[in-house]
Scaffold this active site. Sequence first.
Site, short mmCIF file in Angstrom:
data_model
loop_
_atom_site.label_atom_id
_atom_site.label_comp_id
_atom_site.label_asym_id
_atom_site.label_seq_id
_atom_site.Cartn_x
_atom_site.Cartn_y
_atom_site.Cartn_z
N ARG A 7 -52.67 48.36 -51.17
CA ARG A 7 -51.82 48.76 -50.03
C ARG A 7 -51.88 47.69 -48.94
O ARG A 7 -50.84 47.32 -48.36
CB ARG A 7 -52.29 50.11 -49.49
N SER A 25 -47.54 54.23 -47.08
CA SER A 25 -48.82 54.94 -46.93
C SER A 25 -49.41 55.12 -48.33
O SER A 25 -48.89 54.60 -49.32
CB SER A 25 -48.59 56.28 -46.22
N HIS A 45 -53.29 79.81 -63.89
CA HIS A 45 -54.13 79.91 -65.08
C HIS A 45 -53.44 80.67 -66.22
O HIS A 45 -53.93 80.70 -67.35
CB HIS A 45 -55.46 80.60 -64.71
N ASP A 49 -54.71 75.68 -68.74
CA ASP A 49 -56.14 75.94 -68.92
C ASP A 49 -56.96 74.84 -68.26
O ASP A 49 -56.42 73.80 -67.84
CB ASP A 49 -56.48 76.08 -70.42
N1 COA Z 1 -57.48 60.23 -45.49
C1 COA Z 1 -57.62 59.37 -44.48
N2 COA Z 1 -56.60 58.71 -43.91
C2 COA Z 1 -55.36 58.96 -44.38
C3 COA Z 1 -55.14 59.84 -45.45
C4 COA Z 1 -56.25 60.51 -46.00
N3 COA Z 1 -56.13 61.35 -47.00
N4 COA Z 1 -53.82 59.87 -45.70
C5 COA Z 1 -53.22 59.04 -44.85
N5 COA Z 1 -54.16 58.50 -44.05
C6 COA Z 1 -53.94 57.55 -42.96
C7 COA Z 1 -52.90 56.55 -43.31
O1 COA Z 1 -53.50 55.46 -43.94
C8 COA Z 1 -52.29 56.21 -41.94
O2 COA Z 1 -53.07 55.30 -41.24
P1 COA Z 1 -52.70 53.71 -41.24
O3 COA Z 1 -51.22 53.59 -41.18
O4 COA Z 1 -53.44 53.22 -40.06
O5 COA Z 1 -53.26 53.20 -42.50
C9 COA Z 1 -52.45 57.50 -41.17
O6 COA Z 1 -53.42 58.29 -41.85
C10 COA Z 1 -51.15 58.28 -41.05
O7 COA Z 1 -50.64 58.44 -42.33
P2 COA Z 1 -49.14 58.87 -42.59
O8 COA Z 1 -48.37 57.67 -42.90
O9 COA Z 1 -48.66 59.78 -41.53
O10 COA Z 1 -49.45 59.79 -43.81
P3 COA Z 1 -48.91 59.97 -45.24
O11 COA Z 1 -47.64 59.31 -45.61
O12 COA Z 1 -50.08 59.68 -46.10
O13 COA Z 1 -48.67 61.55 -45.18
C11 COA Z 1 -47.67 63.61 -44.60
C12 COA Z 1 -47.54 62.10 -44.62
C13 COA Z 1 -46.31 64.17 -44.27
C14 COA Z 1 -48.11 64.12 -45.95
C15 COA Z 1 -48.70 64.04 -43.56
O14 COA Z 1 -48.34 63.48 -42.33
C16 COA Z 1 -48.86 65.53 -43.38
O15 COA Z 1 -48.04 66.21 -42.73
N6 COA Z 1 -49.96 66.08 -43.89
C17 COA Z 1 -50.34 67.45 -43.65
C18 COA Z 1 -50.03 68.33 -44.81
C19 COA Z 1 -50.51 69.74 -44.56
O16 COA Z 1 -50.40 70.27 -43.48
N7 COA Z 1 -51.05 70.36 -45.60
C20 COA Z 1 -51.56 71.67 -45.50
C21 COA Z 1 -50.85 72.56 -46.42
S1 COA Z 1 -51.51 74.19 -46.35
#
Ligand code: COA
Length: 434
Positions: free
Chosen positions: A243, A258, A404, A408
Amino acid sequence: MQTRLDQIRHNSNKIEPFKLTDIGEGIAEVEVIQWFVKEGDSIDEFDQICEVQSDKATVEIKSPKKGNVTKLYYKVGDMAKVGSSLIDLEISESNESEFNHKSSDLNPSSSKVSSSVQLENNFNFQNQILVNGKFLKVLATPSVRYIARKNNFDLSKIVGSGKDGRITKADLLNLLDQKSPSVINPEKIENVRSSNGKVETVDRVEKIKGYNRSMAKKMVESLSVPHFGYCDEINMNSLIKLRNDTKTYAKDKNIKLSFMPFIIKACSLSLKKYPIINSSINHDLTEITYHVNHNIGIAIDTPTGLVVPNIKNVQNLTIFEIASELIKIISLAQSNKLSHQDLTGGTFSLSNIGVIGGTYAKPVVIVPEVCIGAIGKIQKLPRYDEKGNVYPENIVQFSWSADHRVIDGATMANFSNLVKLYLENPGIMVIETK
Ligand code: COA
């Protein structure tokens, strides 16, 4: 004294009920979120009438005709049935013929004009404003909203000089003319429009609306699914390097790369080998449908709640194309502009909760899908090498939940192992991608 409404009631013009059209997707009712008109208002063709929300999306209803509103059939928060009347509109004879003329211009094959309201899927960016971390309603009349829309101006960026921050026509026209804006800073009106900083002393009851209503319904549906959980850790060292190596190249092409596009691709390649993970089961549990397309849902945290739009046909997309689609759906989700198409037809889902925090999760399968993966936070953690030396690794935990009845444990573990292989060795993904 005769009111405007009385005048409307007493003249001989035609009164027409406007019905909520069939939105499709099996939607039988919608919630009325807000009205843009009141009884007695004169409205033009294409003026906003109200905003409604189904389980699938927020939609704006516009008037197909010019006329006077004589009746609103629902209050805000009511559920309106498809096919029921939303408003009564008094149409003058001249407007009627003008409308028919315009419509036949648009559609020469049809001389009969439907009296159903028009639905449009492009609304919401003008409805809320963020003030000190709270979302408040943007206050503006339909005509001001109309002018703003025509000029592609986002009303949520300003607060007007009217009562409670209402945006007046003059506010908007001044801004559009780039005269000194008569708008005020959102920070300054917080006390006027919020609860004046008073400590609440009674329990607050709030309607469950929008994406949250949809989440509530979906999760109840998911209760019928016996969930199987499986977790594993994935070493992200190589992916972090890849990346970083490709970030500038992507940035030059206006793509924010990302981790998600790589993870989505790794899952899609693994779905090819384990198609049952991309399947669904019928109600009486007699048939499994293996879906050809990988329509991968992405959980997105938005100001109005959790929403899971899906990226269609991931199996045919490059990592770059996936990144571009992801940016699109995130932007639509954040502005509450996702369409039915975006929100339906998903076959498998992912939730990157690690952006917010956390290690493990217990995601809930989104029926009729049969599998969902949650991604934890990427952390630098100590691990042992073959010689027993401790060294730092970038580790992320993946938590899978599967139906499930269909999947499996061994299949889930094999699928997870393959996703792990791709993410720990992204070069293999390149080799396998068409
Ligand atoms: N752990 C640590 N850092 C992380 C990460 C993870 N799993 N995933 C992404 N990051 C970092 C990225 O590297 C980025 O930082 P950088 O640009 O300095 O490298 C920063 O966090 C922001 O990432 P972003 O581009 O917004 O994230 P993404 O494309 O990976 O994800 C979404 C986008 C829409 C999935 C996310 O913003 C989101 O909304 N997640 C929440 C989902 C949720 O609520 N789930 C619950 C369901 S019950």
